[in-house]
Design a protein around this motif. Structure first.
Motif, mmCIF file in Angstrom:
data_model
loop_
_atom_site.group_PDB
_atom_site.id
_atom_site.type_symbol
_atom_site.label_atom_id
_atom_site.label_comp_id
_atom_site.label_asym_id
_atom_site.label_seq_id
_atom_site.Cartn_x
_atom_site.Cartn_y
_atom_site.Cartn_z
ATOM 1 N N GLY A 22 0.781 -1.221 0.000
ATOM 2 C CA GLY A 22 0.000 0.000 0.000
ATOM 3 C C GLY A 22 0.816 1.276 0.000
ATOM 4 O O GLY A 22 0.268 2.362 -0.139
ATOM 5 N N ASN A 23 2.130 1.159 0.151
ATOM 6 C CA ASN A 23 2.967 2.355 0.155
ATOM 7 C C ASN A 23 4.386 1.991 -0.268
ATOM 8 O O ASN A 23 4.759 0.807 -0.308
ATOM 9 N N GLY A 24 5.168 3.018 -0.573
ATOM 10 C CA GLY A 24 6.516 2.802 -1.071
ATOM 11 C C GLY A 24 7.452 2.201 -0.039
ATOM 12 O O GLY A 24 8.314 1.391 -0.371
ATOM 13 N N ASP B 136 2.307 2.387 -8.831
ATOM 14 C CA ASP B 136 1.604 3.649 -9.065
ATOM 15 C C ASP B 136 2.612 4.790 -9.010
ATOM 16 O O ASP B 136 3.568 4.758 -8.225
ATOM 17 N N VAL B 137 2.419 5.788 -9.845
ATOM 18 C CA VAL B 137 3.347 6.916 -9.867
ATOM 19 C C VAL B 137 3.122 7.852 -8.679
ATOM 20 O O VAL B 137 3.983 8.652 -8.328
ATOM 21 N N ARG B 138 1.939 7.755 -8.041
ATOM 22 C CA ARG B 138 1.634 8.563 -6.853
ATOM 23 C C ARG B 138 1.667 7.668 -5.616
ATOM 24 O O ARG B 138 0.941 6.689 -5.527
ATOM 25 N N MET B 139 2.510 7.994 -4.665
ATOM 26 C CA MET B 139 2.617 7.244 -3.424
ATOM 27 C C MET B 139 2.138 8.117 -2.259
ATOM 28 O O MET B 139 2.389 9.331 -2.244
ATOM 29 N N PRO B 140 1.474 7.525 -1.252
ATOM 30 C CA PRO B 140 0.983 8.340 -0.130
ATOM 31 C C PRO B 140 2.097 8.814 0.801
ATOM 32 O O PRO B 140 1.950 9.825 1.486
ATOM 33 N N ASP B 141 3.213 8.090 0.838
ATOM 34 C CA ASP B 141 4.256 8.400 1.801
ATOM 35 C C ASP B 141 5.521 8.982 1.182
ATOM 36 O O ASP B 141 6.330 9.595 1.864
ATOM 37 N N MET B 142 5.694 8.786 -0.120
ATOM 38 C CA MET B 142 6.888 9.298 -0.782
ATOM 39 C C MET B 142 6.628 9.417 -2.271
ATOM 40 O O MET B 142 5.710 8.794 -2.806
ATOM 41 N N ASP B 143 7.428 10.239 -2.939
ATOM 42 C CA ASP B 143 7.247 10.470 -4.365
ATOM 43 C C ASP B 143 7.505 9.187 -5.145
ATOM 44 O O ASP B 143 8.484 8.468 -4.898
ATOM 45 N N GLY B 144 6.612 8.886 -6.114
ATOM 46 C CA GLY B 144 6.735 7.659 -6.890
ATOM 47 C C GLY B 144 8.032 7.562 -7.675
ATOM 48 O O GLY B 144 8.592 6.473 -7.849
ATOM 49 N N ILE B 145 8.519 8.707 -8.161
ATOM 50 C CA ILE B 145 9.772 8.709 -8.906
ATOM 51 C C ILE B 145 10.936 8.350 -7.981
ATOM 52 O O ILE B 145 11.852 7.615 -8.354
ATOM 53 N N GLN B 146 10.897 8.848 -6.756
ATOM 54 C CA GLN B 146 11.932 8.499 -5.791
ATOM 55 C C GLN B 146 11.879 7.014 -5.434
ATOM 56 O O GLN B 146 12.911 6.367 -5.250
ATOM 57 N N VAL B 147 10.653 6.474 -5.344
ATOM 58 C CA VAL B 147 10.511 5.037 -5.106
ATOM 59 C C VAL B 147 11.154 4.260 -6.252
ATOM 60 O O VAL B 147 11.902 3.294 -6.031
ATOM 61 N N LEU B 148 10.881 4.676 -7.487
ATOM 62 C CA LEU B 148 11.444 3.997 -8.647
ATOM 63 C C LEU B 148 12.971 4.032 -8.625
ATOM 64 O O LEU B 148 13.637 3.030 -8.909
ATOM 65 N N LYS B 149 13.532 5.204 -8.300
ATOM 66 C CA LYS B 149 14.995 5.316 -8.242
ATOM 67 C C LYS B 149 15.579 4.337 -7.235
ATOM 68 O O LYS B 149 16.596 3.694 -7.485
ATOM 69 N N ARG B 150 14.915 4.236 -6.070
ATOM 70 C CA ARG B 150 15.403 3.326 -5.048
ATOM 71 C C ARG B 150 15.233 1.864 -5.480
ATOM 72 O O ARG B 150 16.098 1.023 -5.210
#
Length: 466
Positions: free
Chosen positions: A34-36, A57-71
């Protein structure tokens, strides 16, 4: 990858339930997040091969989706990622593609759309893993299967293989599909002075020209879109060893010219590079094509043909060495009985008669597939005739057997492909699997031989098999 494991990261519980139900119906395993943070924790604590695809999803409730992708890309650089985006966030999806995401889909998406994207991504991941296994095969201890035979005809082939293995000459292996060309190539390597180095193989027909060139020669960083790191090619990986080029007759004139240079000059230039690299490789090539005909008709370079065809090994089809059918069948029975942990110990008399009298157009590969199926379906400790796809109707009684038809290899190939296509209802993917060739090669053969299918009323195409 019917049992692939898909990770889904979306804060909308409804989306997660919908996707889980859709994928589960296809036999796919699903994990939802449910979250990054929970997703990244899962990836950090897992193993590199415990996930096959991420749908994020590109929108995350707890962190930016792009930052999630980078990680994610730091934790799992090779994991395919498909981005889910809503209207108004397309720019973020495009940025995700630049960062290494495989594709994106826009919500709301129909089931057919998401399944198509997922199937393509999983197929690409499967090919990547197969290539990785191929490249990591180091100091190959022996051939993957024992060579099983009792016939004098194959004994002559095997003796020739051992004699020529000690030389440094390039070798051409000819024979129908499924006769064991890669097995013989491995035997050449394992009995040569190069056995302490790598034996690598490449199916030339399974790749596009661009991918084939990249696989062979490697590339430098930035050589083309997506080349974020430099990659060694098989020519470099197999240095000092043996490179087996299967379906050599399917490579394009451009790749033929570059391969000829490698053989003549003993160097190559990676894609995007400017300086050549030295290479010491023995080439073993294989084909089921009539390369002399290909040369005469201008589709295959004559100089490359003679460079590769210093020594020729011709593999006989299984129908010409029937003495080998029984020992091969028993070998495959033991192999799959162990793998499936089944107490299947033998083959019934009638079943063995069917196996030995059948003509085996798919050769040893077809026999292995039949025995694997038989072990799966066996109800007792014997393989019986009722679990074999071979029937008495497939075998002409000896009393009515006409003189053998003298036909060309090309005609035989055409008839076999036509038979397989007809038996599958012109399902191309299934037919290619049974034939042991790539879908690309099958499509080319259909055009080359002018094959068509009389579709019954109400017939509907199955996916990309229209």
């Amino acid at each position: 990858m019917a049992s692939a494991n898909i990770l889904i990261c979306d804060d909308e519980a409804g989306i997660c339930r919908y996707l889980q139900k859709t994928f589960a119906a296809r036999g796919l395993r699903v994990e939802t997040f449910g979250n990054g943070a929970s997703l990244l924790g899962r990836l950090a604590g897992g193993t590199p091969d415990d996930a096959d695809l991420l749908l994020q999803d590109v929108r995350m409730p707890d962190m930016d989706g792009i930052q999630v992708l980078k990680r994610v890309k730091e934790l799992r650089p090779a994991l395919p990622v498909v981005i889910m985006t809503a209207y108004g966030t397309i720019d973020a999806a495009v940025e995700a593609i630049k960062l290494g995401a495989y594709d994106y889909v826009t919500k709301p998406f129909p089931k057919e759309k998401i399944l198509g994207v997922i199937d393509n991504a999983l197929e690409r991941e499967m090919l990547r893993r197969e290539n990785q296994v191929l490249k990591e095969e180091l100091n190959r201890p022996g051939i993957p299967e024992h060579i099983v035979f009792t016939s004098q005809k194959f004994r002559e082939v095997y003796d020739l293989t051992l004699r020529v293995a000690a030389s440094s000459a390039n070798i051409m292996i000819l024979g129908e599909s499924g006769t064991g060309k890669e097995l013989i190539a491995g035997t050449v390597h394992d009995n040569s002075t190069r056995k302490g180095h790598r034996f690598l193989s490449l199916n030339c027909a399974a790749l596009t020209d661009t991918l084939l060139e990249s696989q062979l020669f490697g590339h430098v960083r930035g050589a083309f879109t997506g080349a974020v790191t430099a990659q060694k090619g098989l020519l470099e990986e197999a240095g000092g060893g043996t490179l087996f080029l299967d379906e050599i007759g399917d490579i394009s004139p451009a790749v033929q010219a570059k391969l000829l240079r490698v053989i003549q000059e003993r160097d190559f230039i990676p894609v995007g590079a400017t300086r050549p690299k030295q290479v010491d490789i023995r080439f073993v090539a294989a084909t089921n094509k009539d390369l002399e005909k290909e040369v005469r008709e201008g589709r295959f370079r004559e100089d490359l043909y003679y460079r590769l065809n210093v020594i020729t090994i011709n593999l006989p089809p299984l129908r010409e060495r029937k003495e080998d059918i029984e020992p091969l069948a028993l070998h495959f029975l033991r192999k799959y009985a162990r793998r499936m942990q089944k107490e299947v110990a033998g083959i019934g008399e009638h079943a063995m008669q069917l196996l030995t009298e059948y003509q085996w157009p798919g050769n040893v590969r077809e026999l292995e597939n039949v025995m694997e199926r038989a072990v799966i379906l066996a109800r007792g400790n014997l393989i019986t005739a009722d679990v074999l796809p071979v029937r008495s109707a497939d075998i002409m009684p000896a009393a009515t057997t006409p003189p053998p038809r003298l036909i060309s290899l090309e005609t035989l190939e055409r008839e076999h492909i036509e038979r397989i296509l007809t038996s599958t209802g012109f399902h191309k993917s299934r037919s290619a699997e049974l034939l042991g060739i790539s879908r690309k090669t099958l499509d080319r053969k259909i055009v080359e031989y002018g094959l068509s299918f009389a579709r019954p009323a109400g017939w509907q195409p199955d996916g990309d098999d229209a």
